[in-house]
Motif scaffolding. Structure first.
Motif: not given
Length: 221
Positions: A66-69, A36-38, A73-76, A57-60
């Motif tokens: 990534l998927r938003p949590i 999970v990335l923040t 944050g965002f999970q790989v 991160m939104l573009n990724l």
């Protein structure tokens, strides 16, 4: 470098640079599936404000990395073996056959450029500079395909490479087995310069085959 100082350079937008660096960590396996990335943490890592990190991160997330949590944050994301195999199959169809067309069409200037990139790939892999490894690897392959004069082919392969995960790179670097696969780049240049189209195509097929094998963290047959 002092605390808070940016490690980025103004050659491209901050969002593009941050996106490229995060993507390289994910592709190489430095940041594995499930992590999970923040935004605040990455903003601190890169020495930039939160805005370009959030945009990157939104573009990724739109690219499927990534998927938003909610509130975390965002999970790989994880790429399935089937999806990876499909990407590999498409790349084999697009990248291997043109080697016969490119063979014998490498002039002295391009040979020098390709050999420099091949050396850079080996050094970057040995020194665990995975972002540089991936950049040099992409530049090497796209530069060869550009010899065909087919811009659509180059653009399509570039996009496919951006979707391909090579999560086994970190493990390969740890076990000193990344160098042998990296040296295939120099071998490919030798074959192309010699005009051996059949040999170059065969090597390219073996090389791309690593995507579903050792570069993905799986053993090859």
């Amino acid at each position: 470098m002092s605390a808070g100082e940016s490690i980025l350079v103004p050659a491209e937008s901050l969002r593009e640079q941050v996106e490229r660096m995060i993507a390289a960590r994910i592709v190489s396996g430095e940041t594995p599936p499930g992590d999970v990335l923040t935004v605040p943490t990455l903003a601190g890592d890169f020495g930039v404000s939160a805005t370009p990190v959030r945009e990157a991160m939104l573009n990724l997330a739109r690219r499927g990395f990534l998927r938003p949590i909610r509130n975390r944050g965002f999970q790989v994301t994880e790429v399935s073996a089937e999806e990876l195999n499909q990407l590999t199959d498409v790349r084999l169809l697009l990248e291997a056959p043109p080697m016969r067309r490119v063979a014998g069409a490498i002039d002295a200037d391009l040979e020098k450029e390709l050999r420099a990139l091949a050396d850079r790939i080996v050094v970057a892999g040995t020194e665990r500079r995975f972002e540089e490894y991936l950049e040099a690897d992409t530049a090497f392959h796209l530069r060869i395909l550009a010899v065909t004069g087919n811009e659509k082919l180059v653009d399509t392969v570039r996009e496919l490479r951006q979707q391909t995960r090579l999560v086994g790179l970190v493990r390969l670097a740890d076990s000193d087995t990344l160098v042998p696969t990296s040296l295939e780049h120099a071998e490919l240049v030798d074959l192309l310069v010699a005009g051996d189209g059949a040999g170059a195509e065969a090597l390219m097929r073996r090389h791309i085959g690593h995507v579903g094998g050792v570069w993905s963290g799986r053993q090859e047959d």
